[in-house]
Structure formats: structure tokens, C-alpha cells
Scaffold this motif. Structure first.
Motif, PDB file in Angstrom:
ATOM      1  N   LEU A  23      60.237  64.689  84.510  1.00  0.00           N
ATOM      2  CA  LEU A  23      60.567  64.196  83.167  1.00  0.00           C
ATOM      3  C   LEU A  23      61.537  63.043  83.298  1.00  0.00           C
ATOM      4  O   LEU A  23      62.622  63.204  83.864  1.00  0.00           O
ATOM      5  CB  LEU A  23      61.199  65.317  82.336  1.00  0.00           C
ATOM      6  CG  LEU A  23      61.796  64.905  80.979  1.00  0.00           C
ATOM      7  CD1 LEU A  23      60.713  64.388  80.040  1.00  0.00           C
ATOM      8  CD2 LEU A  23      62.536  66.089  80.346  1.00  0.00           C
ATOM      9  N   ARG A  55      63.100  68.906  77.614  1.00  0.00           N
ATOM     10  CA  ARG A  55      63.950  69.007  78.811  1.00  0.00           C
ATOM     11  C   ARG A  55      64.180  70.470  79.184  1.00  0.00           C
ATOM     12  O   ARG A  55      64.134  70.828  80.369  1.00  0.00           O
ATOM     13  CB  ARG A  55      65.282  68.310  78.547  1.00  0.00           C
ATOM     14  CG  ARG A  55      66.315  68.447  79.649  1.00  0.00           C
ATOM     15  CD  ARG A  55      67.571  67.722  79.234  1.00  0.00           C
ATOM     16  NE  ARG A  55      68.655  67.894  80.158  1.00  0.00           N
ATOM     17  CZ  ARG A  55      69.812  67.242  80.070  1.00  0.00           C
ATOM     18  NH1 ARG A  55      70.009  66.375  79.095  1.00  0.00           N
ATOM     19  NH2 ARG A  55      70.756  67.449  80.956  1.00  0.00           N
ATOM     20  N   ALA A  58      61.080  71.683  80.800  1.00  0.00           N
ATOM     21  CA  ALA A  58      60.923  71.107  82.141  1.00  0.00           C
ATOM     22  C   ALA A  58      61.823  71.814  83.149  1.00  0.00           C
ATOM     23  O   ALA A  58      61.405  72.132  84.270  1.00  0.00           O
ATOM     24  CB  ALA A  58      61.241  69.611  82.105  1.00  0.00           C
ATOM     25  N   GLU A  59      63.057  72.066  82.751  1.00  0.00           N
ATOM     26  CA  GLU A  59      63.988  72.753  83.641  1.00  0.00           C
ATOM     27  C   GLU A  59      63.495  74.164  83.948  1.00  0.00           C
ATOM     28  O   GLU A  59      63.564  74.622  85.093  1.00  0.00           O
ATOM     29  CB  GLU A  59      65.379  72.793  83.009  1.00  0.00           C
ATOM     30  CG  GLU A  59      66.058  71.429  82.969  1.00  0.00           C
ATOM     31  CD  GLU A  59      67.349  71.435  82.167  1.00  0.00           C
ATOM     32  OE1 GLU A  59      67.566  72.411  81.406  1.00  0.00           O
ATOM     33  OE2 GLU A  59      68.122  70.470  82.301  1.00  0.00           O
ATOM     34  N   CYS A  63      60.654  71.442  86.940  1.00  0.00           N
ATOM     35  CA  CYS A  63      60.388  70.001  87.016  1.00  0.00           C
ATOM     36  C   CYS A  63      61.706  69.229  87.052  1.00  0.00           C
ATOM     37  O   CYS A  63      62.593  69.497  86.242  1.00  0.00           O
ATOM     38  CB  CYS A  63      59.576  69.533  85.816  1.00  0.00           C
ATOM     39  SG  CYS A  63      58.005  70.373  85.611  1.00  0.00           S
ATOM     40  N   VAL A  65      64.456  66.463  86.252  1.00  0.00           N
ATOM     41  CA  VAL A  65      64.791  65.614  85.115  1.00  0.00           C
ATOM     42  C   VAL A  65      65.513  64.391  85.668  1.00  0.00           C
ATOM     43  O   VAL A  65      66.528  64.515  86.366  1.00  0.00           O
ATOM     44  CB  VAL A  65      65.685  66.361  84.107  1.00  0.00           C
ATOM     45  CG1 VAL A  65      66.117  65.428  82.977  1.00  0.00           C
ATOM     46  CG2 VAL A  65      64.961  67.583  83.553  1.00  0.00           C
ATOM     47  N   LEU A 194      54.159  71.580  77.346  1.00  0.00           N
ATOM     48  CA  LEU A 194      54.329  71.225  78.748  1.00  0.00           C
ATOM     49  C   LEU A 194      53.515  72.161  79.641  1.00  0.00           C
ATOM     50  O   LEU A 194      52.871  71.713  80.596  1.00  0.00           O
ATOM     51  CB  LEU A 194      55.803  71.287  79.132  1.00  0.00           C
ATOM     52  CG  LEU A 194      56.119  71.071  80.621  1.00  0.00           C
ATOM     53  CD1 LEU A 194      55.680  69.689  81.076  1.00  0.00           C
ATOM     54  CD2 LEU A 194      57.601  71.283  80.899  1.00  0.00           C
TER      55      LEU A 194
END
Length: 200
Positions: A23, A55, A58-59, A63, A65, A194
Motif C-alpha cells: 500500500l 491501511r 493492509a497491516e 502488506c 505500508v 482488499l
């Protein structure tokens, strides 16, 4: 933060990032004290909420950042100085999206996140082949970064609710260019999760 962090024994490891996805948060650490900021900031503030949620996802998915941020012409700047400078005039976006300890931070001198930065070195080290681009401005830094990413064969998701432009019409135009000429996915996070994009 530079690529060397990924090699530090105590640093978070993202070499096997979920789905090879990273990301990118582009130019959101920003004082919004430039000409045109009064038109851009309301849209950027709205986008910040969607970016914050993305975010977190993603975390949770492992993934990396990566903040890719303008150096504002300060060639001796670093992450802490950029954040402190932005917070002098912005108390809405920067405090919400400022880099966490596990985030990477790349300074850029021009529109593209790939131009004269460590990003082309960092991404392969993290095992990344797919990028989610978020931030400002859709028709400038997002567009230029997307073009460079496309030429390097990165798959792209540019959620339309996670980017902002001074002129909404130009923002829509830029999204159409990225969708039609770069094969970018541009559906908003409300229409594409996501987790679903990671499965592709």
C-alpha cells in the motif's frame, strides 16, 4: 525509512507480503499550505478516512505500508522533519495518517514516486509485484507514479475513494486514463475489498 530497515534483524519483515501487495500513501503527510490547497483539502480529508481503513486491512494482511512523500524542496529533510512541518498547518490529515513504526518512508523530489527515489530498490526487496496507490493528487502525483509503475509491470489498484484532486473533473479524467491505458483497477474500497483483490 529506507530499504535497509528491511534487513535489520529487529525490523518487521515483509519479504513474503500477502499477495505481493504493498500500500502506497502518496503525499498525505502535507501541510496543505500551497496554492490550491483550499480546493484539495476537503477531498483529501474525505479520502483520508478511506485510506485509514484500507491501511488497517493492509497491516492485518501483512502488506507493507509505504509513505511516498514530497520533500517540499527541503533536500536535508527526513521523515520526522516532514511530519513536524506538516503538522504545523494541518491537524486533520497528518495526525491520522502519520507513519507508524512498521511503515516505510520514501522521500520524492518530483511527481513520480519512482523518480530519483529508493522505491525501485525497496519494492523488489519486499517481494512486491502489485501496488495500491492512494493519496494526492489524482491527476498529478498519483498519475505519474501509476505510469512509472505500469512501465515496470506492477499491477495496480487505485481506489477512487482513496485519492483526491483539486478539480473533481480532472480527478475523474486521471482515473479513466489509469483504468483504460494502464489496466488499473479503480473501484472504491466499498465495492472491492482488499481480501478479494489479494485473491486475484
Amino acid at each position: 525509512m529506507t530499504a535497509s530497515r528491511a534487513e535489520t534483524p529487529t525490523a518487521p519483515r515483509h519479504d513474503r507480503a500477502s499477495g505481493g501487495v504493498a500500500l502506497l500513501i502518496i503525499d498525505m503527510i502535507n501541510g496543505f499550505d500551497f496554492e490550491g490547497a483550499e480546493q484539495l483539502k476537503p477531498a483529501a480529508t474525505k479520502a483520508a478516512g478511506a485510506i485509514l481503513a484500507l491501511r488497517a486491512d493492509a497491516e492485518a494482511a501483512g502488506c507493507p505500508v509505504i509513505h511516498v512523500n514530497d520533500n517540499f524542496g527541503e533536500w536535508h529533510s527526513d521523515k520526522d522533519r516532514i511530519v513536524a512541518r506538516a503538522m504545523e498547518t494541518d491537524r486533520e490529515i497528518t495526525p491520522r495518517l502519520k507513519p507508524g513504526d512498521a511503515d516505510y518512508f520514501v522521500l520524492k523530489p518530483q511527481f513520480s514516486g519512482f523518480y530519483a527515489t529508493s522505491l525501485p530498490v525497496l519494492l523488489p526487496k519486499l517481494g512486491v509485484s502489485r501496488l495500491i496507490l492512494t493519496g494526492v493528487a489524482t491527476d498529478i502525483c498519483i498519475l505519474f507514479t501509476a505510469a512509472d509503475a505500469h512501465m515496470r509491470d506492477y499491477s495496480l489498484w487505485i481506489p477512487e475513494d482513496c485519492v483526491a484532486a483539486e478539480d473533481p473533473a480532472r480527478g475523474r479524467w486521471a482515473l479513466s486514463v489509469m483504468r483504460e491505458t494502464m489496466n488499473a483497477e479503480t473501484r472504491p474500497t466499498g465495492a472491492l475489498a482488499l481480501a478479494d483483490w489479494l485473491k486475484r
